[in-house]
Design a protein around this motif. Structure first.
Motif, PDB file in Angstrom:
ATOM      1  N   ASP A  23       4.089  -6.051   5.560  1.00 16.60           N
ATOM      2  CA  ASP A  23       4.758  -4.832   6.017  1.00 16.60           C
ATOM      3  C   ASP A  23       4.193  -3.595   5.334  1.00 16.60           C
ATOM      4  O   ASP A  23       4.728  -2.499   5.497  1.00 16.60           O
ATOM      5  N   GLY A  24       3.147  -3.761   4.549  1.00 16.09           N
ATOM      6  CA  GLY A  24       2.627  -2.649   3.760  1.00 16.09           C
ATOM      7  C   GLY A  24       3.590  -2.310   2.624  1.00 16.09           C
ATOM      8  O   GLY A  24       4.533  -3.037   2.349  1.00 16.09           O
ATOM      9  N   PHE A  28       4.051   3.443   3.542  1.00 17.24           N
ATOM     10  CA  PHE A  28       2.610   3.306   3.798  1.00 17.24           C
ATOM     11  C   PHE A  28       2.339   2.030   4.593  1.00 17.24           C
ATOM     12  O   PHE A  28       1.411   1.286   4.299  1.00 17.24           O
ATOM     13  N   GLY A  29       3.167   1.774   5.589  1.00 18.51           N
ATOM     14  CA  GLY A  29       3.116   0.531   6.351  1.00 18.51           C
ATOM     15  C   GLY A  29       1.814   0.271   7.081  1.00 18.51           C
ATOM     16  O   GLY A  29       1.504  -0.872   7.418  1.00 18.51           O
ATOM     17  N   LYS A  30       1.042   1.325   7.311  1.00 18.13           N
ATOM     18  CA  LYS A  30      -0.228   1.182   8.034  1.00 18.13           C
ATOM     19  C   LYS A  30      -1.259   0.406   7.214  1.00 18.13           C
ATOM     20  O   LYS A  30      -2.145  -0.236   7.768  1.00 18.13           O
ATOM     21  N   TYR A  31      -1.141   0.485   5.887  1.00 18.83           N
ATOM     22  CA  TYR A  31      -2.137  -0.135   5.004  1.00 18.83           C
ATOM     23  C   TYR A  31      -1.573  -1.430   4.433  1.00 18.83           C
ATOM     24  O   TYR A  31      -0.550  -1.427   3.750  1.00 18.83           O
ATOM     25  N   LYS A  32      -2.242  -2.509   4.717  1.00 20.10           N
ATOM     26  CA  LYS A  32      -1.723  -3.845   4.379  1.00 20.10           C
ATOM     27  C   LYS A  32      -2.497  -4.554   3.281  1.00 20.10           C
ATOM     28  O   LYS A  32      -1.955  -5.413   2.608  1.00 20.10           O
ATOM     29  N   ASP A  52      -8.350  -0.363   2.311  1.00 18.19           N
ATOM     30  CA  ASP A  52      -8.778   0.382   3.487  1.00 18.19           C
ATOM     31  C   ASP A  52      -8.500   1.883   3.414  1.00 18.19           C
ATOM     32  O   ASP A  52      -8.624   2.583   4.427  1.00 18.19           O
ATOM     33  N   HIS A  53      -8.102   2.373   2.249  1.00 17.58           N
ATOM     34  CA  HIS A  53      -7.856   3.806   2.069  1.00 17.58           C
ATOM     35  C   HIS A  53      -8.087   4.135   0.590  1.00 17.58           C
ATOM     36  O   HIS A  53      -7.241   3.858  -0.260  1.00 17.58           O
TER      37      HIS A  53
END
Length: 142
Positions: A23-24, A28-32, A52-53
């Motif tokens: 769920d991140g 910041f749920g976009k980044y797992k 990834d960031h």
């Protein structure tokens, strides 16, 4: 594998150490995908770096280093999400905030991270027990 960290620059990481937070991290749920990196030499603090960031990283620590009485219940569905059978199968970390004055460092004891190191899965949970503070003053407790 090489990644870019806003704090550490270009670094080589072992892809076999990447932890997936299904769920991140809250907000910041976009980044797992994250990896734990040393923060400072001889320190219990670690950097949880988003793979990834490059500019997304959290400082974390084992809460039992400064709060040996830290206890909370883990729901079965939270254990299932990280493919753990029992609470003993997970490592617990908390996110730390370090302000300008490091003596005012605090830890989010209300939103611990559960990490199943053998399955490389993690999850941040939210404790609804009001006895846990989201801004637990680490040095005030000593």
């Amino acid at each position: 594998m090489e990644i870019l960290s806003g704090r550490l620059g270009k670094i080589d990481i072992d892809p076999a150490r990447i932890i997936t937070f299904t769920d991140g991290i809250i907000g910041f749920g976009k980044y797992k995908r994250y990896i734990f990196l040393p923060f400072m030499e001889d320190s219990p603090l670690e950097l949880l770096q988003a793979v990834d960031h490059g500019n997304l990283a959290f400082i974390t620590v084992d809460p039992f280093c400064f709060a040996s009485d830290y206890r909370f219940d883990v729901e079965d569905h939270d254990l299932e999400e990280v493919q753990a059978s029992t609470k003993e199968d997970v490592v617990v970390k908390v996110i730390v905030t370090i302000p300008e004055d490091p003596k005012e460092m605090c830890a989010n004891m209300q939103g611990p991270l559960l990490i199943n190191e053998s399955r490389l899965l993690g999850k941040q949970i939210v404790l609804h027990d009001k006895s846990h503070d989201s801004k637990y003053a680490i040095f005030a407790q000593k």
